[in-house]
Design a protein around this motif. Structure first.
Motif, mmCIF file in Angstrom:
data_model
loop_
_atom_site.group_PDB
_atom_site.id
_atom_site.type_symbol
_atom_site.label_atom_id
_atom_site.label_comp_id
_atom_site.label_asym_id
_atom_site.label_seq_id
_atom_site.Cartn_x
_atom_site.Cartn_y
_atom_site.Cartn_z
ATOM 1 N N THR A 215 0.837 -1.200 0.000
ATOM 2 C CA THR A 215 0.000 0.000 0.000
ATOM 3 C C THR A 215 0.873 1.252 0.000
ATOM 4 N N ALA A 216 0.284 2.353 -0.398
ATOM 5 C CA ALA A 216 1.014 3.625 -0.440
ATOM 6 C C ALA A 216 1.269 4.122 0.974
ATOM 7 N N PRO A 217 2.505 4.441 1.328
ATOM 8 C CA PRO A 217 2.807 4.934 2.679
ATOM 9 C C PRO A 217 2.308 6.356 2.927
ATOM 10 N N ALA A 218 2.062 7.099 1.852
ATOM 11 C CA ALA A 218 1.531 8.464 1.940
ATOM 12 C C ALA A 218 0.986 8.819 0.566
ATOM 13 N N ASP A 219 0.255 9.935 0.489
ATOM 14 C CA ASP A 219 -0.253 10.383 -0.805
ATOM 15 C C ASP A 219 0.910 10.591 -1.781
ATOM 16 N N GLY A 220 0.635 10.344 -3.065
ATOM 17 C CA GLY A 220 1.685 10.536 -4.052
ATOM 18 C C GLY A 220 1.173 10.422 -5.462
ATOM 19 N N VAL A 221 2.095 10.579 -6.392
ATOM 20 C CA VAL A 221 1.826 10.439 -7.817
ATOM 21 C C VAL A 221 2.813 9.423 -8.374
ATOM 22 N N VAL A 222 2.323 8.495 -9.198
ATOM 23 C CA VAL A 222 3.186 7.480 -9.793
ATOM 24 C C VAL A 222 4.115 8.142 -10.806
ATOM 25 N N ILE A 223 5.422 8.026 -10.579
ATOM 26 C CA ILE A 223 6.394 8.630 -11.495
ATOM 27 C C ILE A 223 7.148 7.572 -12.292
ATOM 28 N N LEU A 224 7.032 6.308 -11.899
ATOM 29 C CA LEU A 224 7.623 5.224 -12.685
ATOM 30 C C LEU A 224 6.900 3.926 -12.334
ATOM 31 N N ALA A 225 6.474 3.212 -13.349
ATOM 32 C CA ALA A 225 5.899 1.871 -13.197
ATOM 33 C C ALA A 225 6.496 1.036 -14.325
ATOM 34 N N ALA A 226 7.463 0.191 -13.979
ATOM 35 C CA ALA A 226 8.244 -0.520 -14.983
ATOM 36 C C ALA A 226 7.363 -1.392 -15.874
ATOM 37 N N ASP A 227 7.569 -1.276 -17.185
ATOM 38 C CA ASP A 227 6.855 -2.135 -18.132
ATOM 39 C C ASP A 227 7.364 -3.568 -18.066
ATOM 40 N N SER A 228 8.650 -3.714 -17.777
ATOM 41 C CA SER A 228 9.273 -5.030 -17.659
ATOM 42 C C SER A 228 10.285 -4.963 -16.518
ATOM 43 N N PRO A 229 10.658 -6.107 -15.946
ATOM 44 C CA PRO A 229 11.552 -6.097 -14.781
ATOM 45 C C PRO A 229 12.915 -5.458 -15.089
ATOM 46 N N PHE A 230 13.394 -4.629 -14.173
ATOM 47 C CA PHE A 230 14.741 -4.080 -14.251
ATOM 48 C C PHE A 230 15.723 -5.165 -13.804
ATOM 49 N N THR A 231 16.996 -4.992 -14.166
ATOM 50 C CA THR A 231 17.991 -6.017 -13.857
ATOM 51 C C THR A 231 18.154 -6.250 -12.359
ATOM 52 N N LEU A 232 18.182 -5.194 -11.570
ATOM 53 C CA LEU A 232 18.349 -5.313 -10.121
ATOM 54 C C LEU A 232 17.029 -5.191 -9.377
ATOM 55 N N GLU A 233 16.223 -4.202 -9.721
ATOM 56 C CA GLU A 233 15.015 -3.871 -8.956
ATOM 57 C C GLU A 233 13.833 -4.762 -9.294
ATOM 58 N N GLY A 234 13.893 -5.482 -10.421
ATOM 59 C CA GLY A 234 12.735 -6.254 -10.854
ATOM 60 C C GLY A 234 11.610 -5.323 -11.257
ATOM 61 N N ASN A 235 10.380 -5.685 -10.919
ATOM 62 C CA ASN A 235 9.231 -4.808 -11.182
ATOM 63 C C ASN A 235 9.292 -3.631 -10.208
ATOM 64 N N LEU A 236 9.644 -2.475 -10.741
ATOM 65 C CA LEU A 236 9.932 -1.282 -9.941
ATOM 66 C C LEU A 236 8.791 -0.283 -10.052
ATOM 67 N N LEU A 237 8.341 0.208 -8.892
ATOM 68 C CA LEU A 237 7.310 1.240 -8.818
ATOM 69 C C LEU A 237 7.841 2.385 -7.976
ATOM 70 N N MET A 238 7.622 3.629 -8.458
ATOM 71 C CA MET A 238 8.083 4.801 -7.717
ATOM 72 C C MET A 238 6.945 5.801 -7.560
ATOM 73 N N LEU A 239 6.848 6.373 -6.363
ATOM 74 C CA LEU A 239 5.860 7.411 -6.054
ATOM 75 C C LEU A 239 6.567 8.696 -5.667
#
Length: 305
Positions: A215-239
Motif C-alpha cells: 500500500t502507499a505509505p503516503a499520498d503521491g503520484v506514480v512517477i515510474l511503473a516498470a513495463d518489464s523487470p529491471f535487472t536489479l530492482e525487478g518490477n519497480l514502482l516509484m511514487l
C-alpha cells in the motif's frame, strides 16, 4: 556720605556671592541679578537591541538518514539548505533531510522580506551502521555484458522519474508502512569483501509471501511503473510525495497503478514478489530526498505489531 558708603559695602558683598551680579540703579543703589542656570547634560538614549532570532519549529529526527518537516518564522521569503534552494509551502512549512553519510552539521539559511538573513546550524547525529566483514570472500565478479547494456537506460529512467515535480502533498503526512512483517534487511547495512566495501543497503526489506499487498505509505503520484523487470530492482514502482521526496518499491510480483496516477495513502499499489536480484519474496522500500538516501524506518516509525 554714610548712605553711599553703605551701598558700596552692600554691592561688594553681593558681588562676592556666587551666581549674582551687581548693576547700579538710576538712584545709585546696587541690585543683585540672577545668573542664567547652567546647562544640564542629557544622557543619549540607549541604542535599540537587535531583534532576537525568530524561532524555527521542526518535527522529525536530526540524524543520518532522518527527515525534518520544519515551519519557518513569519516573514521568511526564501530558504537554502547547504546552499540548495528549498521550497516553502503556503503555510510556511518545508522539508529537509539528511543522507546516510551526512556530515556532523547542516546549514539552513533564511531570508526575510526586510532583507535580514538568519542562519541555523543543525547538528546531525551519527549512527553505528551494521557492518559485516567477509575477509575471505571476494567482491561480486564483473557484471555481464547483458547487464552493462541494460543498466544505463534503467538508471536514466530512475533519474528522470525523480526529477518530476507533481505537486503531491504526501510529504506533510505521517508515513505508514506499505507492508508489515519481519524486517529482513536494514537501511545502511554494508558488507566489506576482503577489505573492499560493497554498496550499502539503500532501503528496508520486509519479508512477506509473494502476492501480499503493498500500500502507499503516503499520498503521491506514480512517477515510474516498470513495463518489464529491471535487472536489479525487478518490477519497480516509484511514487513522488512532493518537495523532492520519493519512494521506490522493488521486486514486486505485480504493479497495480500507472504513471501519472494520483494515489491516496493506504491504497493498494502492487504486490510483494521476488523479481530482479532477490533471494526470496520480500518488499524493498527505499526513500530519496533530492539525491539523499533516507531510512524509511525513521520516517514511518517502528514496525507495527
Amino acid at each position: 556720605m554714610r548712605l553711599r558708603a553703605g551701598a558700596t559695602l552692600a554691592a561688594g558683598l553681593m558681588a562676592a556671592l556666587p551666581g549674582c551680579a551687581v548693576v547700579p540703579e538710576a538712584a545709585g543703589r546696587a541690585q543683585p541679578v540672577q545668573a542664567p542656570p547652567a546647562a544640564v547634560a542629557v544622557a543619549p538614549a540607549p541604542a535599540p537591541r537587535p531583534a532576537a532570532p525568530a524561532p524555527f519549529r521542526y518535527e522529525g529526527q536530526r540524524i543520518q538518514g532522518g527527515m525534518l518537516v520544519g515551519t519557518a518564522p513569519a516573514g521568511v521569503t526564501s530558504l537554502t539548505f547547504d546552499g540548495e534552494p528549498i521550497v516553502l509551502a503556503p503555510d510556511s512549512r518545508f522539508l529537509i533531510a539528511f543522507d546516510r553519510d551526512a556530515g556532523p552539521t547542516a546549514r539552513l539559511v533564511a531570508r526575510f522580506a526586510d532583507g535580514r538573513e538568519q542562519v541555523e546550524t543543525l547538528s546531525v547525529a551519527p549512527r553505528a551502521w551494521q557492518i559485516e566483514r567477509l575477509p575471505t570472500l571476494p567482491k561480486v565478479s564483473q557484471p555481464s555484458a547483458e547487464f552493462q547494456r541494460r543498466r544505463p537506460p534503467e538508471l536514466a529512467q530512475i533519474a528522470a522519474a525523480r526529477k518530476q515535480e507533481t505537486g503531491a502533498q504526501g510529504w506533510s503526512q505521517r508515513f505508514q508502512w506499505p507492508a508489515t512483517g519481519r524486517i529482513s534487511g536494514r537501511f545502511g547495512s554494508q558488507r566489506i569483501y576482503a577489505g573492499e566495501p560493497g554498496s550499502y543497503h539503500s532501503g528496508v526489506d520486509v519479508a512477506k509471501p509473494t502476492g501480499a499487498p503493498v500500500t502507499a505509505p503516503a499520498d503521491g503520484v506514480v512517477i515510474l511503473a516498470a513495463d518489464s523487470p529491471f535487472t536489479l530492482e525487478g518490477n519497480l514502482l516509484m511514487l513522488d510525495h512532493g518537495m523532492g521526496l520519493s519512494s521506490a518499491f522493488l521486486h514486486l510480483s505485480r504493479i497495480d497503478v500507472r504513471p501519472g496516477q494520483r494515489i491516496r495513502q493506504g491504497e493498494v499499489i502492487g504486490a510483494v514478489g521476488s523479481t530482479g536480484r532477490a533471494t526470496g519474496p520480500h518488499l524493498h522500500w527505499g526513500m530519496v530526498w533530492k539525491g539523499r538516501r533516507l531510512d524509511p524506518m525513521l520516517i514511518a516509525g517502528p514496525m507495527p505489531g
